[in-house]
Design an enzyme around this catalytic site. Structure first.
Site, short mmCIF file in Angstrom:
data_model
loop_
_atom_site.label_atom_id
_atom_site.label_comp_id
_atom_site.label_asym_id
_atom_site.label_seq_id
_atom_site.Cartn_x
_atom_site.Cartn_y
_atom_site.Cartn_z
CB VAL A 27 5.88 -1.80 5.35
CG1 VAL A 27 5.71 -2.98 4.83
CG2 VAL A 27 6.96 -0.76 4.78
N GLY A 28 4.62 1.54 5.50
CA GLY A 28 4.13 2.68 6.36
C GLY A 28 3.79 3.85 5.58
CB SER A 29 1.44 5.78 5.15
OG SER A 29 0.70 6.73 4.35
CG ASP A 34 2.74 6.98 1.18
OD1 ASP A 34 2.25 6.78 2.02
OD2 ASP A 34 2.96 8.02 0.20
CB VAL A 35 8.20 3.10 3.95
CG1 VAL A 35 9.08 1.94 3.78
CG2 VAL A 35 8.74 4.33 4.04
CG ASP A 144 12.75 12.93 14.34
OD1 ASP A 144 12.38 13.14 15.54
OD2 ASP A 144 12.02 12.65 13.57
#
Length: 476
Positions: A27-29, A34-35, A144
């Site tokens: 679902v994310g990179s 990476d997720v 952040d």
């Protein structure tokens, strides 16, 4: 610098993970992680598996989250996997939305009214402040903070995420003055915030009953924060690790990060990455190249390496302004442009507004023409009340020592007077986590590409002046 290579070619080959989790989809990179969305086999719980390819980032994330366990406004770290020849994999609470989704939905008129209601804005602010206060009470600087790192559950619970750039400013075992873990303790993540009736204290329903143990007065909290910051500034260790792990993770931050549960044989229990880097004399100077540009404090843009939790407070001011206007406050296209936008609103940085600013590393190198009539925050926040503008002004101060702390703002009259923050159950959440429109890369996609740079080409004429210390660049 080239991003680090993953030590394992695929998370799917890890037997210790596959035996406990079914990986459903990526679902994310990002450059450093990476997720994946996954299902815990034992009870079908949906989780996020974050495979972190950078050692420093993984260590910082785990270390910070372990310190923040039981904080209801920090996302949950259930467990992690770490071995000598493999990337760290963090098993995190899966939260489908983030604050940028909420802002985008309001801006696009998804709810067919005036945007975000005042009671909603206040509830989002209260939740963010509780999470940041928990960090700062533990002497953790997030470094952040931005809307896409503020994750939201389906029932409206907001949690701070992505601690890969976080730093703990105190030595292990030191507890900040006024910190009480029971202040944030809850029975479960879903019970973290109770929707109290409107007549109750809007802050108390985020932090449980702390039995009178809140710090004795706002002045003491601020004084203690400044003291810790000064102690930190006296240390002399140069953190090279910061410089090697400051590339934003983009979409990865939207789906994962943080607080640790009980773990056996914790490899980080008695370990410090300062020792790994060859120093053991304290934390010392930090890197200025952290955070996402639009939310980066002026001291970082001027190269400071002696900052403290105040940089998070500046980021909060930018986030709150965006909640009020539904537009980024300072959407700089480069670090110089970022400074230029800040100065056009707040006026020039000088000893008069920030005693000691001359000591900033790049203050004498970069200068701007005199801004005779700064436009002020009220021009950036049209149609907002004086109290709302004042709240943002309390955070967006050039002098870090003048920025209001999270605890001070939790007691601010804006959040404690009518209209009160709505109950969490009344917060409107986007129906689903929507992707960035491909034809609008200039909006939220910019969060992925607003890191540090030194490109001066977009600023027309510049005046290069030789000085005793080298040179100065003046922008007209």
């Amino acid at each position: 610098m080239d991003p680090p290579r993953s030590k394992s070619w695929s998370i799917h080959t890890r037997r210790e993970i596959a035996s406990k989790y079914q990986i459903l989809e990526r679902v994310g990179s990002g450059a450093y992680s990476d997720v994946y969305r996954a299902r815990r086999i034992s009870d079908n719980l949906t989780v996020a598996l974050k495979e972190v390819h950078d050692y420093q980032s993984a260590f910082r994330e785990i270390e910070a989250l372990q310190a923040l366990q039981n904080c209801p406004n920090v996302v949950v770290l259930y467990e992690y996997f770490w071995s000598e020849d493999e990337d760290a994999v963090l098993v995190l609470e899966y939260l489908p939305n983030d604050l940028s989704d909420v802002i985008r939905a309001a801006k696009k008129g998804e709810w067919k009214d005036e945007g975000l209601r005042i009671g909603e804005i206040k509830r989002w602010m209260v939740q963010i402040l509780c999470g940041v206060d928990a960090c700062h009470r533990n002497s953790i600087v997030h470094r952040d903070l931005k809307p896409s790192n503020l994750l939201i559950s389906a029932n409206g619970l907001l949690k701070l995420a992505d601690f890969g750039q976080a730093r703990i400013l105190l030595a292990p075992g030191y507890v900040a003055v006024g910190y009480n873990p029971q202040f944030y303790e809850q029975s479960s993540p879903n019970d973290a915030i109770v929707a109290n009736p409107p007549e109750t204290n809007p802050v108390a329903d985020n932090a449980a009953d702390h039995e009178g143990q809140v710090i004795q007065g706002e002045s003491l909290r601020k004084e203690e924060g400044r003291r810790l910051s000064e102690e930190h500034r006296e240390r002399d260790f140069l953190d090279e690790g910061d410089k090697e792990s400051n590339i934003p993770d983009g979409d990865v931050s939207c789906l994962a990060t943080c607080t640790a549960s009980d773990m056996e044989e914790d490899p980080f229990k008695n370990y410090s990455y300062e020792a790994e880097e060859g120093e053991n004399e304290g934390l010392g100077p930090l890197t200025s190249c952290v955070g996402t540009r639009w939310f980066r404090a002026p001291e970082l843009l001027y190269g400071s390496t002696t900052y403290g939790p105040e940089i998070d407070l500046w980021s909060l001011g930018c986030i709150f302004a965006e909640l009020l206007s539904l537009e980024p406050l300072f959407p700089g296209t480069s670090d110089i442009d970022q400074l230029s936008r800040i100065i056009s609103v707040m006026g020039n940085l000088s000893e008069e507004v920030w005693p000691g600013c001359l000591e900033l590393p790049d203050y004498k190198t970069i200068s701007f023409g005199k801004v005779e009539n700064p436009i002020g925050l009220d021009s950036c926040l049209p149609n907002r009340s004086a109290d709302e503008i004042l709240l943002v002004n309390k955070l967006l101060c050039f002098d870090p020592a003048n920025r209001a702390t999270a605890m001070e703002l939790l007691q601010d009259k804006y959040l404690t007077e009518d209209p009160l923050p709505v109950p969490v159950s009344e917060l409107r959440i986007p129906s689903k986590h929507s992707d960035q429109d491909e034809d609008s890369p200039g909006e939220w996609g910019d969060y992925r590409d607003v890191g540090s740079d030194s490109d001066f080409d977009d600023f027309g004429s510049t005046n290069l002046i030789k000085t005793n210390d080298g040179f100065s660049i003046r922008f007209s």
